[in-house]
Design an enzyme around this catalytic site. Structure first.
Site, PDB file in Angstrom:
ATOM      1  N   HIS A 203     -12.998-113.228 -72.898  1.00 11.78           N
ATOM      2  CA  HIS A 203     -13.033-112.172 -73.617  1.00 11.78           C
ATOM      3  C   HIS A 203     -13.709-111.729 -74.704  1.00 11.78           C
ATOM      4  O   HIS A 203     -13.206-112.403 -75.965  1.00 11.78           O
ATOM      5  CB  HIS A 203     -11.572-111.574 -73.514  1.00 11.78           C
ATOM      6  CG  HIS A 203     -11.525-110.080 -74.284  1.00 11.78           C
ATOM      7  ND1 HIS A 203     -11.156-109.139 -73.535  1.00 11.78           N
ATOM      8  CD2 HIS A 203     -11.657-109.866 -75.424  1.00 11.78           C
ATOM      9  CE1 HIS A 203     -11.049-107.990 -74.225  1.00 11.78           C
ATOM     10  NE2 HIS A 203     -11.624-108.333 -75.353  1.00 11.78           N
ATOM     11  N   HIS A 205     -16.288-110.255 -77.784  1.00 11.66           N
ATOM     12  CA  HIS A 205     -16.628-108.817 -78.644  1.00 11.66           C
ATOM     13  C   HIS A 205     -18.131-109.240 -78.953  1.00 11.66           C
ATOM     14  O   HIS A 205     -18.334-110.363 -79.423  1.00 11.66           O
ATOM     15  CB  HIS A 205     -15.672-108.625 -79.668  1.00 11.66           C
ATOM     16  CG  HIS A 205     -14.481-107.987 -78.964  1.00 11.66           C
ATOM     17  ND1 HIS A 205     -13.758-107.024 -79.725  1.00 11.66           N
ATOM     18  CD2 HIS A 205     -13.734-108.128 -77.917  1.00 11.66           C
ATOM     19  CE1 HIS A 205     -12.497-106.382 -79.287  1.00 11.66           C
ATOM     20  NE2 HIS A 205     -12.749-107.327 -78.111  1.00 11.66           N
ATOM     21  N   CYS A 236     -14.282-102.229 -83.078  1.00 11.31           N
ATOM     22  CA  CYS A 236     -13.733-103.234 -83.804  1.00 11.31           C
ATOM     23  C   CYS A 236     -12.586-102.657 -84.934  1.00 11.31           C
ATOM     24  O   CYS A 236     -12.985-102.015 -85.847  1.00 11.31           O
ATOM     25  CB  CYS A 236     -14.777-104.052 -84.550  1.00 11.31           C
ATOM     26  SG  CYS A 236     -14.057-105.256 -85.670  1.00 11.31           S
TER      27      CYS A 236
END
Lengths: 301, 301
Positions: A203, A205, A236
């Site tokens: 996962h 970002h 974020c």
């Protein structure tokens, strides 16, 4: 570089995305999940069962889940921070639950209010409970590639959590780059340290631009399962305005051009990113949403 | 995956960046170049010598160049679209010039107003002229990874231009991903097709999120020279608001964490990205500028 024929993506916008945006109406959540269900996606993280006081964005989880169209070819999942959340997910009818624990002690306390050891101690019981309901458990290890409070995370610590998850009876593990601290080097170091027969998902970002480079590194090492969020929704939390989740359409766009199948209709996905943008009412940062895919040409001058 | 010990970056914000932003004052251009010269960068594309009617942003090129501090360890270069521009660059004292030609016929006509064959026909003369001035010539091949008008570009066409450049006496070639159509597959296909002994540089845009994945692919294939633009300045001309050049600080941030040296001081570079943001007067999209590097931690809660 090695690349697989096929990659399996899990869409996390309805949960991880919307959980990190200002609250949106229940009807919009349902619209988003229903639209995603029609893009060819085979896995969707739909909701989380968390404290409505701590996370008001997910207070309507059961209501959302009751109302969405359930497609037989799609594996819908719910996230829970603890046994109580797992109980609620199972009661709502989920057969795939995700339990989150952080590799970082400080982050685990900030995120779920207890120590890593306390989170891990609950896992065998959660897995037994899920088994009774014929449900699968995935352990998501947050801050696997770095912690915004502690800095670098020793991959051996991640490996210990994987071992604990496997021993507890979890069926899968996922590695979360919670605040975008991952780089190709961190992906490689983690995969060198972790030895498990469990299916693994990553996962990423895109907080610092590395999401697709990290994904490429993971592909080269044989990982074929990834999370992504349509439109890149889910900011974020530690850098207002900064990018959070990698956008699903950016992942699919790159993979398809590389000849890696995902089963997803990119055009339908981009339209759904447009819907996500409407729902969160801010311009999203996904490049493929803004500029269109590379195949979308300009008129000749 | 293969990675080199060291990568050489050329900073293009003063030219490619500012050429694709609304015009800024001459003094700001000088400030930006001077600040970049103090970051440890060893190559800076400073200005271009183009028609001031077509590109008012670069009308003060000679004035900018006369005023900037010249550091002995830095190789400054100027871009030119044709012989006339090269003459102006040499007259201004540049010893490194870049001549641009597109792999796409349609793009070359849109960009420099003539056919690819006409651009190539001028190259031997340009290279001879540069040699007389003891200057080097790099041929930048725009739209190497795709053209916004024509779509996919046959890598064999790029290879033919490289051959023409080498035959004409150019000392270097660069491959431009002019509108961010590159993906790892396109990088691989291009490198499979191009065979040359000339030094090669790659220029990526992050329009669709693939810049660092493309860079990683090129590293794996032995490429060690890249362009980048501080703060990511220089938008995508075909998609208003979309990202253009990959941000230098995002490249350096990833490479340093991978243990690849660049000679650049990341903190100084991020401060200069802040200056670039001030100069262009809009929030820039560089993740490392907005969120800080991965080593910049949050206070423990």
């Amino acid at each position: 570089m090695h690349q697989p024929d096929r990659v399996s993506l899990r869409e996390v916008a309805p949960r991880d995305g919307l959980q990190n945006e200002p609250p949106v109406p229940t009807a919009d959540k349902i619209r988003l999940i229903d639209a995603l269900s029609r893009t060819g996606l085979s896995r969707i993280e739909a909701v989380s069962f968390v404290s409505p006081k701590a996370v008001p964005q997910m207070a309507d989880a059961a209501e959302v889940w009751a109302a969405v169209e359930k497609h037989s070819g799609i594996r819908y999942s719910a996230l829970a921070p603890n046994r109580k959340g797992v109980e609620r997910a199972l009661a709502a009818g989920f057969t795939a639950v995700e339990v989150v624990v952080s590799a970082s002690e400080t982050h685990n306390r900030a995120n779920v209010g207890r120590s890593v050891a306390e989170s891990l101690a609950e896992l065998p019981d959660i897995c037994a409970l899920a088994r009774e309901h014929l449900a699968s458990v995935e352990v998501i290890i947050a801050t696997s590639f770095g912690c915004p409070f502690e800095g670098d995370i020793d991959p051996a610590q991640v490996a210990r959590i994987v071992e604990a998850a496997e021993a507890a009876g979890a069926g899968r593990v996922a590695f979360g780059d919670t605040t975008g601290m991952g780089t190709p080097r961190r992906v490689t170091d983690l995969l060198d340290a972790v030895g498990t027969g469990l299916p693994m998902l990553m996962h990423f970002h895109d907080t610092r631009g590395t999401a697709l480079a990290n994904l490429l590194t993971a592909l080269d090492r044989g990982v074929t399962e990834f999370d992504a969020s349509v439109g890149g929704i889910g900011g974020c939390p530690f850098a207002p305005g900064a990018t959070g989740n990698v956008a699903t359409e950016e992942v699919v766009h790159m993979l398809h051009d590389m000849g890696v199948a995902t089963g997803i209709d990119l055009d339908a996905l981009i339209r759904t990113a447009g819907l996500a943008q409407e729902i969160v009412s801010r311009p999203l940062e996904s490049g493929v949403l803004r500029a269109g895919p590379r195949t979308s040409l300009s008129p000749k001058p």
